[in-house]
Design an enzyme around this catalytic site. Structure first.
Site, PDB file in Angstrom:
ATOM      1  N   ASP A   1       3.148-118.679  19.011  1.00 22.16           N
ATOM      2  CA  ASP A   1       4.376-118.643  19.785  1.00 22.16           C
ATOM      3  C   ASP A   1       4.673-119.977  20.475  1.00 22.16           C
ATOM      4  OD1 ASP A   1       6.635-117.532  20.919  1.00 22.16           O
ATOM      5  OD2 ASP A   1       5.559-116.613  22.594  1.00 22.16           O
TER       6      ASP A   1
ATOM      7  N   GLU B   1      10.059-118.649  12.869  1.00 20.75           N
ATOM      8  CA  GLU B   1      11.090-118.308  13.840  1.00 20.75           C
ATOM      9  C   GLU B   1      11.503-119.595  14.551  1.00 20.75           C
ATOM     10  OE1 GLU B   1      11.389-114.646  16.244  1.00 20.75           O
ATOM     11  OE2 GLU B   1      10.812-115.922  17.940  1.00 20.75           O
TER      12      GLU B   1
END
Length: 495
Positions: free
Chosen positions: A163, A277
Site C-alpha cells: 500500500d 492501483e
C-alpha cells in the site's frame, strides 16, 4: 489423512478446528500451547510433505508429530503446501482490503467476509509509512495474514496489498515478500499549486513537464485534448485551454511517475501475476472529472495497466470517522468518476481512508455497479483498543493519555480535525463505559493517529496490548466480525 478422534486425543492440545487441512500424506493444524500458537503436523516419519518444517518432533505410533513455531520459514513452507494460502490478483471483482497493524486481526476479517459472501478480500495490507511506524516488515505482515487465513480455513483466495508505495525500492521489498497488489502513490509529484496558478505560471510549468518521460510533446498533448469532444457514457467533456493546462500541470509529473513505477514493477514481476492501483487521494484538492479523464487517458497511452484508481473525492475523508460533507454533492461527483472508470477501463474506483465511512458505502456501490474497492486500515486497531478498554481499563487509560500527549505531533501527516478540548474527561469515566469512548469522534482520531507512537516497543504498550488480545482473542475476533460486517453489507447491496 484427516485426524481421527484418537489421534486428536493423543495430541492433547487445543486445536483450532477450522485449521485442519490435509496435504499429501500429512495433516496440518494450528494449536494452542503454553508458548502460544503453534503449527502442528502429523505425518509418516519419512513424509516428503513434512520436509522443510522446523519444529519439535515426537513419535505417535508409526507417525511423527511436529509442533512448529510460527516463523517466517514455516509460513513459507506452509504456503508452498497449500495454494489457497498464496495471495493472488483479484481482478475487477468487488473487493475490500483490511489493514492489520497488530498482526492479529485476520481471523476476525475472514469471519466477517464469510458472513457477507461475494466480496473478494485483501488480508495482507500495510503501507510503507505504517511499516515504519509499527516496526514491522512486509514479510511479517504477509506471514500474519497467512496464519490467520490458515486458522480460519479461508480457502476462497485473497490479495496482498503493498500500500502507498512511492519508490522502486518499495516495489522490490514487497515483490520479495510475495505481494500481488501494488498501490502506487505519486502524491509527491502532484502539483497542488496548479489549482490557483495564473495563466502565465501554468504555461511555464506546462512547458517544463518531463516530456521524455511522458513520451509526447507539449504540442501533441495539447492537440489531443483541445477542441475535442470526449464522450463518457451520457457525459460530454470538452476541455478548454485553462482546464487542460491545470489538469496537465497538476497531474503530468504524477502520471510520468506512475508509468516509471509500473515499468519497474512489470520487470520485477515478469514471471508472476500482479495488479496495480493508482492512488492520488492524499492530495490537497479534489480530483475533478476532467482531471480524472486526463489521468486515465494518459496512463493508458503510456501502456500502464491498472485495476483500480483512487481519486481525491469531494468532501473530507478523515481517519477513523464517517464521511464529512454533503452527501448529495458526493453522490453526484462520485457518479461522474464511476462513469469515467467504466468507459476508460473498466477499472474499479477505490475508497481510501475508507474505514467507518458508513454513510457513503451504499452510494459508492450503486454508482460503480460493483466496480469498487474499499481500503480500511486503522479501524481494526481502534476495535482492538475498544476490546482492551473493556478488559483492561487501566491499560486503555494509559494509552489514551499517551495518545493525547502525542496528538499534535502525530497528526501532522494526517487529514484529521479532532479537538483535544472536546475529548471527554476520561479519568472520570466509569470502567464499564470506557469502550463507548471509541464511538467519540475526537477520541477515535486521537487514538488513530498516535498508533505509531503507541506501538513503538520502547514504551511497552505493544507487548501489553498483544498479551491482552492473545488471552481474549475470541472477544477481538467477535468485535472485528461485527464491525466489518457493517462495512461489507452495504458494499454488497445489503446494508
Amino acid at each position: 489423512m484427516s485426524l481421527s478422534f484418537q489421534q486428536l486425543a493423543e495430541i492433547n492440545l487445543p486445536i483450532y478446528p477450522n485449521s485442519l487441512a490435509d496435504a499429501g500424506d500429512a495433516t496440518f493444524f494450528l494449536a494452542w500451547t503454553e508458548g502460544g500458537k503453534r503449527l502442528g503436523l502429523l505425518a509418516p516419519a519419512d513424509s516428503a510433505t513434512a520436509a522443510g518444517f522446523d519444529g519439535e518432533r515426537s513419535s505417535r505410533g508409526d507417525k511423527v508429530l511436529l509442533i512448529c513455531p510460527l516463523t517466517h520459514a514455516n509460513a513459507v513452507a506452509l504456503r508452498n503446501r497449500f495454494s489457497w494460502l498464496q495471495p493472488r490478483p483479484l481482478g475487477l471483482q468487488l473487493s475490500a482490503g483490511c489493514g492489520d497493524r497488530l498482526g492479529l486481526a485476520t481471523p476476525g476479517h475472514a469471519r466477517a467476509a464469510m458472513a457477507v459472501p461475494g466480496i473478494s478480500m485483501i488480508f495482507a495490507q500495510q503501507s510503507v509509512r505504517e511499516l515504519a511506524r509499527t516496526g514491522r516488515t512486509a514479510k511479517e505482515v504477509m506471514d500474519a495474514a497467512t496464519w490467520g487465513v490458515f486458522q480460519e480455513g479461508w480457502r476462497l483466495g485473497f490479495g496482498a496489498d503493498a500500500d502507498h508505495i512511492k519508490t522502486p525500492e518499495d516495489i522490490d521489498t514487497y515483490v520479495a515478500a510475495g505481494y500481488t497488489f501494488f498501490t502506487v502513490d505519486p502524491g509527491a509529484f502532484v502539483d497542488a499549486a496548479a489549482e490557483a496558478d495564473d495563466g502565465g505560471t501554468l504555461r511555464a510549468k506546462y512547458a517544463a513537464l518531463p516530456w521524455p518521460d511522458l513520451a509526447t510533446t507539449a504540442r501533441d498533448l495539447r492537440a489531443a485534448y483541445l477542441d475535442k469532444r470526449l464522450e463518457v457514457e451520457d457525459r460530454v467533456f470538452s476541455l478548454d485551454e485553462e482546464t487542460f493546462l491545470r489538469a496537465a500541470v497538476k497531474y503530468g509529473r504524477a502520471v510520468a511517475q506512475v508509468a516509471t513505477m509500473y515499468r519497474h514493477l512489470a520487470a520485477r514481476c515478469s514471471t508472476c501475476d500482479f495488479e496495480l492501483e493508482v492512488s492520488v487521494d492524499e492530495t490537497e484538492s479534489p480530483t475533478s472529472h476532467a482531471e480524472h479523464l486526463f489521468i486515465a487517458r494518459e496512463l493508458r497511452r503510456l501502456g500502464v495497466r491498472w485495476v483500480s484508481l483512487a481519486p481525491r473525492y469531494v468532501g473530507r475523508f478523515e481517519k477513523g470517522v464517517d464521511y464529512i460533507g454533503d452527501l448529495a454533492a458526493f453522490e453526484a461527483d462520485f457518479a461522474g468518476h464511476a462513469a469515467i472508470a467504466r468507459a476508460l477501463g473498466p477499472y474499479k474506483l477505490s475508497l481510501h481512508t475508507g474505514s467507518d465511512k458508513f454513510s457513503i458505502y451504499g452510494i459508492a456501490a450503486r454508482a460503480t455497479r460493483g466496480l469498487l474497492h474499499l481500503k480500511t486500515a486503522g479501524t481494526s486497531y481502534l476495535e482492538a483498543l475498544r476490546v482492551v478498554a473493556g478488559l483492561d481499563p487501566g491499560l486503555f487509560r494509559e494509552i489514551l493519555a499517551f495518545a493525547l500527549a502525542r496528538y499534535e505531533t502525530d497528526r501532522v501527516s494526517y487529514h484529521v480535525s479532532a479537538d483535544l478540548a472536546r475529548v471527554p474527561p476520561f479519568h472520570h469515566v466509569a470502567d464499564r463505559d470506557l469502550p463507548g469512548l471509541l464511538d467519540d469522534f475526537d477520541v477515535r482520531q486521537v487514538l488513530h493517529v498516535a498508533f505509531g507512537s503507541v506501538l513503538t516497543p520502547v514504551n511497552g504498550f505493544k507487548a501489553r496490548l498483544l498479551a491482552v488480545l492473545a488471552e481474549h482473542e475470541e472477544a477481538y475476533y467477535a468485535a472485528l466480525e461485527q464491525h466489518f460486517v457493517r462495512h461489507l453489507l452495504p458494499l454488497a447491496g445489503r446494508g
